[in-house]
Design a protein around this motif. Structure first.
Motif, mmCIF file in Angstrom:
data_model
loop_
_atom_site.group_PDB
_atom_site.id
_atom_site.type_symbol
_atom_site.label_atom_id
_atom_site.label_comp_id
_atom_site.label_asym_id
_atom_site.label_seq_id
_atom_site.Cartn_x
_atom_site.Cartn_y
_atom_site.Cartn_z
ATOM 1 N N ARG A 326 0.819 -1.216 0.000
ATOM 2 C CA ARG A 326 0.000 0.000 0.000
ATOM 3 C C ARG A 326 0.854 1.268 0.000
ATOM 4 N NH1 ARG A 326 -2.567 -3.993 -0.391
ATOM 5 N NH2 ARG A 326 -4.699 -4.409 0.312
ATOM 6 N N LEU A 327 2.120 1.132 0.312
ATOM 7 C CA LEU A 327 2.994 2.303 0.364
ATOM 8 C C LEU A 327 3.293 2.828 -1.034
ATOM 9 C CD1 LEU A 327 5.651 1.156 3.008
ATOM 10 C CD2 LEU A 327 3.800 2.807 3.352
ATOM 11 N N PRO A 328 3.609 4.110 -1.170
ATOM 12 C CA PRO A 328 4.111 4.609 -2.456
ATOM 13 C C PRO A 328 5.362 3.842 -2.859
ATOM 14 C CG PRO A 328 3.624 6.432 -0.958
ATOM 15 C CD PRO A 328 3.516 5.175 -0.143
ATOM 16 N N GLY A 329 5.539 3.653 -4.145
ATOM 17 C CA GLY A 329 6.665 2.866 -4.641
ATOM 18 C C GLY A 329 8.011 3.419 -4.194
ATOM 19 N N GLY A 330 8.929 2.500 -3.910
ATOM 20 C CA GLY A 330 10.281 2.885 -3.531
ATOM 21 C C GLY A 330 11.167 3.080 -4.762
ATOM 22 N N ASP A 331 12.444 3.174 -4.525
ATOM 23 C CA ASP A 331 13.387 3.438 -5.618
ATOM 24 C C ASP A 331 13.951 2.138 -6.177
ATOM 25 O OD1 ASP A 331 14.837 4.851 -7.417
ATOM 26 O OD2 ASP A 331 16.400 5.470 -6.003
ATOM 27 N N GLU A 332 13.073 1.175 -6.445
ATOM 28 C CA GLU A 332 13.531 -0.085 -7.012
ATOM 29 C C GLU A 332 13.890 0.110 -8.476
ATOM 30 O OE1 GLU A 332 10.558 0.223 -5.526
ATOM 31 O OE2 GLU A 332 10.619 -1.008 -3.696
ATOM 32 N N PRO A 333 14.986 -0.484 -8.937
ATOM 33 C CA PRO A 333 15.439 -0.231 -10.317
ATOM 34 C C PRO A 333 14.554 -0.855 -11.377
ATOM 35 C CG PRO A 333 16.844 -1.851 -9.249
ATOM 36 C CD PRO A 333 15.946 -1.309 -8.184
ATOM 37 N N TRP A 334 13.628 -1.761 -10.999
ATOM 38 C CA TRP A 334 12.737 -2.337 -12.001
ATOM 39 C C TRP A 334 11.492 -1.471 -12.221
ATOM 40 C CZ3 TRP A 334 14.606 -4.725 -7.675
ATOM 41 C CH2 TRP A 334 13.765 -4.764 -6.549
ATOM 42 N N ARG A 335 11.355 -0.376 -11.455
ATOM 43 C CA ARG A 335 10.273 0.570 -11.723
ATOM 44 C C ARG A 335 10.730 1.543 -12.817
ATOM 45 N NH1 ARG A 335 6.293 0.339 -7.771
ATOM 46 N NH2 ARG A 335 6.888 -0.746 -5.837
ATOM 47 N N PRO A 336 9.819 1.961 -13.694
ATOM 48 C CA PRO A 336 10.233 2.803 -14.835
ATOM 49 C C PRO A 336 10.908 4.102 -14.436
ATOM 50 C CG PRO A 336 8.015 1.951 -15.158
ATOM 51 C CD PRO A 336 8.390 1.616 -13.751
#
Length: 401
Positions: A326-336
């Motif tokens: 439910r949290l806002p997306g983190g800084d994962e490298p697979w996110r655009p």
């Protein structure tokens, strides 16, 4: 005019030195080719008994790292074996293990119970890249569980040699050494962590690789082989068991702990049950199936336990997964794209606000543990089996029968 000399390609930086932008470019390049290639064809039958009477037990995304993809766990209606179907390919396993618990090497350690500063059995740090649920789940109690597992072998003669499969940084052998001071502990793991364990003095010999690949040269070398939360990660649990028995001496003991698919939390919590752990758990084996397999491979089961191996984390883990999703997306490298400053601030604030909820869930897990471990809510089981003197001896490459 002379031709322009060809410039050699710029080498890709070592994973530890890649910038966030470089890592994101690598991921997005892989994802642009789709995720279907990460799956084998769906199989129509049970890998354990061959029955074609299958039902879908679970369909879920990656709730831990939030990498793209949907994963299915089927269950056999005849033997109750549960398995990922379609199963990940070798390339898929590497992709979905990469950056797990904040590390880029693509492998977790073999044990699932890590200390506060180390995931599973010992990854240090990495909090800057961890997701919310990863950070919570890797803080499960470690040393006390290692000691409890070691004590389970005290009723048997002290072994001369012990191989810990999936040892990671070797924290189990280090804990067990306090109970078996004259035993030589070796470790086996597919990653370089086992070599670090040897350098730290936690194991005497480090075997890097997969047990079925190394069983030939380790044949009949050990009095005890331990596998803690290892078989569920293996593409072929039967091959792992055969290999474990091959490296055991006659009369030696195999010590296995795995998640229990009959745990009532699986039905109660559904996809939020931590032990489903998709897409990283490939098999969930009922106790009866493993007992029958060990009997077929020439072993005598001397002990089974569904109480002590229970890990009090089901409610905490489910809450952590739910909050993390439910949290806002983190800084994962697979996110655009990376998160905005506002998203980072909001994520930090909500994470801190969730801490009391997780603490309360953890208290409840531990308070209920003495009761739950005596019921079908126990989430793991342990088997100790002795290799009989006339147990079948499988042939391995490079060895005559």
């Amino acid at each position: 005019m002379p031709p322009t000399p060809v410039q050699p390609p710029t080498p890709l930086p070592h994973p530890a030195r890649r910038t966030a932008a470089q890592r994101r470019a690598v991921y997005l390049g892989e994802l642009a080719r789709g995720t279907d290639r990460f799956h084998e064809p769906r199989r129509p039958d049970c890998p354990w008994c061959g029955s074609r009477r299958l039902r879908t037990r679970l369909r879920t995304p990656d709730l831990l790292q939030h990498k793209p993809g949907t994963f299915v766990v089927d269950e056999c209606e005849d033997c109750a074996h549960a398995f990922q179907n379609p199963r990940l390919t070798t390339e898929g396993l590497a992709f979905y293990h990469r950056d797990l618990y904040g590390h880029e090497d693509g492998h977790g350690d073999g044990h699932e119970d890590g200390s506060r500063d180390e995931d599973r059995d010992g990854h240090p740090g990495g909090l800057d890249r961890e997701g919310f649920a990863e950070r919570t789940l890797r803080s499960r109690a470690g040393r006390r569980r290692h000691e409890a597992a070691a004590r389970a072998m005290l009723p048997f003669p002290e072994p001369e040699s012990w191989l810990d499969v999936g040892t990671g940084h070797g924290h189990f052998p280090a804990a067990a050494k306090e109970f078996f001071t004259y035993t030589s502990f070796d470790g086996l793991d597919p990653t370089a962590r086992v070599e670090k364990a040897r350098a730290a003095g936690r194991v005497e010999e480090a075997h890097r690789g997969l047990l079925p690949d190394l069983a030939g040269r380790l044949r009949a070398r050990y009095d005890v082989v331990s596998m803690f939360h290892h078989l569920e990660h293996s593409p072929d649990p039967r091959a792992e068991l055969r290999a474990a028995l091959a490296v055991l001496r006659p009369g030696g003991h195999l010590l296995v702990e795995v998640p229990d698919p009959d745990c009532a939390f699986g039905a109660l919590l559904g996809k939020w049950w931590v032990s489903y752990c998709q897409p990283r758990h490939l098999h969930l084996m009922p106790l009866r199936n493993l007992l029958d397999e060990l009997d077929a491979q020439g072993c005598s089961v001397v002990s089974t336990d569904r109480r002590e191996p229970h890990v009090p984390y089901d409610l905490t883990g489910a809450l952590a997964l739910a909050i993390g999703n439910r949290l806002p997306g983190g800084d994962e490298p697979w996110r655009p794209t990376p998160p905005t400053d506002l998203q980072r601030t909001l994520r930090t604030a909500l994470t801190r606000a969730a801490a009391p909820l997780l603490a309360s869930a953890s208290v409840l897990d531990h308070a209920l543990a003495p009761l739950l471990r005596r019921t079908r809510f126990s989430n793991a089981y342990r088997i100790i089996a002795r290799k009989n003197d006339r147990a079948p001896s499988p042939s391995w490459p490079g060895l005559s029968p």
